[in-house]
Design an enzyme around this catalytic site. Structure first.
Site, PDB file in Angstrom:
ATOM      1  N   SER A  57       0.798  -1.230   0.000  1.00 57.50           N
ATOM      2  CA  SER A  57       0.000   0.000   0.000  1.00 57.50           C
ATOM      3  C   SER A  57       0.831   1.280   0.000  1.00 57.50           C
ATOM      4  CB  SER A  57      -0.958   0.007   1.192  1.00 57.50           C
ATOM      5  OG  SER A  57      -2.058  -0.833   0.939  1.00 57.50           O
ATOM      6  N   LYS A  60      -0.054   3.662  -2.730  1.00 56.78           N
ATOM      7  CA  LYS A  60      -1.082   4.696  -2.620  1.00 56.78           C
ATOM      8  C   LYS A  60      -0.501   6.091  -2.428  1.00 56.78           C
ATOM      9  CE  LYS A  60      -4.746   1.671  -0.802  1.00 56.78           C
ATOM     10  NZ  LYS A  60      -4.100   0.397  -0.458  1.00 56.78           N
ATOM     11  N   SER A 117      -6.335   3.201   4.219  1.00 56.79           N
ATOM     12  CA  SER A 117      -5.696   2.500   3.102  1.00 56.79           C
ATOM     13  C   SER A 117      -6.742   1.749   2.284  1.00 56.79           C
ATOM     14  CB  SER A 117      -4.608   1.544   3.593  1.00 56.79           C
ATOM     15  OG  SER A 117      -3.712   1.225   2.547  1.00 56.79           O
ATOM     16  N   LYS A 219       2.909   6.638   5.503  1.00 57.28           N
ATOM     17  CA  LYS A 219       2.036   5.572   5.013  1.00 57.28           C
ATOM     18  C   LYS A 219       2.609   4.214   5.368  1.00 57.28           C
ATOM     19  CE  LYS A 219      -1.583   4.218   2.625  1.00 57.28           C
ATOM     20  NZ  LYS A 219      -1.613   2.978   3.461  1.00 57.28           N
TER      21      LYS A 219
END
Length: 295
Positions: A57, A60, A117, A219
């Site tokens: 992720s 992202k 997420s 993140k």
């Protein structure tokens, strides 16, 4: 820009006091890490930072970079409604679970991607900006190249498993610095640990927020093939760091490791010290960190 300097800096690694052992929460073939001074671009620590890894992720972050660009250009506003297609809604968790015909505003979409997420929201954003997920993935890869992320190939907006979707710890550090430098007015999103959506509180995954003073994002990411990944931004007392850890065996061990790397990078004693790596399931290696001269 600081992230542009990263490519030019061979750097010297900052480590713990003499003859110390750095516990690495990953197997050698999965682990990668880098710490960069975000003001100067100087590399303070690295292990396997140019080795190919699955981003999960962390992908992202690039989805958000292109969404922030669309905000800046006026293509979208924070009130723009993004439709959630059947394809987006079918994505596996983590997600917000939309029904056919529903939409999400851009402001909520940013929070859903940063905090939760949410895979369904990331795919919806990609389809809206790119026309299709494949076209958006091509846009993401092109943007990566323009930022100097020379080893990143993107195949989807979410980071869900794809054997051809690869990056490096170094490239993730470049992206983390690019987000801070290019979009300071939007960077506050990365410090949010929860948000309200449709009357309910949605909690996030980034336990580094509130754990270490000065940590303000960015993140986390996980798929089975990657292990537990994170890009962390530190900004306090005149110091700015970007810390990337990839391949950890658990989120808790990953976070412990990030905290240790921050402490080491801020230590004035570290530059003249020597350390040894101890990977998960191993005894101390008996050799200094890669690239470090023996004192």
């Amino acid at each position: 820009m600081a992230f542009a300097l990263l490519a030019m800096v061979a750097g010297c690694t900052t480590v713990a006091p003499p003859d110390s052992v750095l516990a690495v929460p990953a197997q050698p073939q999965r682990y990668a890490a880098i710490v960069v001074d975000a003001r100067s671009g100087k590399q303070l620590f690295e292990v396997n930072s140019t080795a190919q890894r699955y981003p999960a992720s962390l992908t992202k972050m690039m989805t958000l970079y292109l969404l922030f660009e669309a905000l800046e250009s006026g293509r979208v506003s924070k009130e723009t409604q993004i439709p959630v297609s059947d394809n987006a809604a079918r994505q596996p968790p983590t997600k917000l679970r939309f029904r056919r015909g529903e939409t999400i505003d851009v402001d909520s979409a940013i929070r859903a991607i940063v905090v939760k997420s949410a895979n369904d929201v990331a795919v919806a954003v990609g389809e809206y900006l790119g026309g299709s997920q494949d076209q958006f993935a091509a846009m993401m890869t092109t943007k990566a190249r323009s930022l100097g992320m020379t080893s990143t190939s993107v195949r989807n907006a979410s980071g869900l498993p794809d054997g051809s979707q690869m990056t490096t710890a170094r490239d993730m550090a470049v992206l983390g610095m690019a987000l801070r430098n290019r979009f300071p007015q939007h960077f506050h999103y990365f410090s949010e640990s929860d948000f309200m959506f449709r009357g309910r509180l949605v909690r996030g995954h980034n336990d580094m927020l509130g754990r270490v003073r000065g940590v303000d994002g960015i993140k986390t990411g996980y798929i089975r093939a990657s292990g537990y990944n994170i890009v962390t931004s530190y900004n306090a007392d005149g110091r700015q760091l970007i810390v990337v850890v990839m391949g950890a065996e658990s989120a808790r061990q990953r976070n412990d490791h990030v905290e240790a790397l921050i402490q080491r990078s801020l230590s004035p004693m570290a530059a003249d010290a020597k350390t040894r790596l101890m990977y998960a399931g191993q005894q101390p290696t008996g050799s200094a960190l890669p690239g470090l001269p023996e004192p």
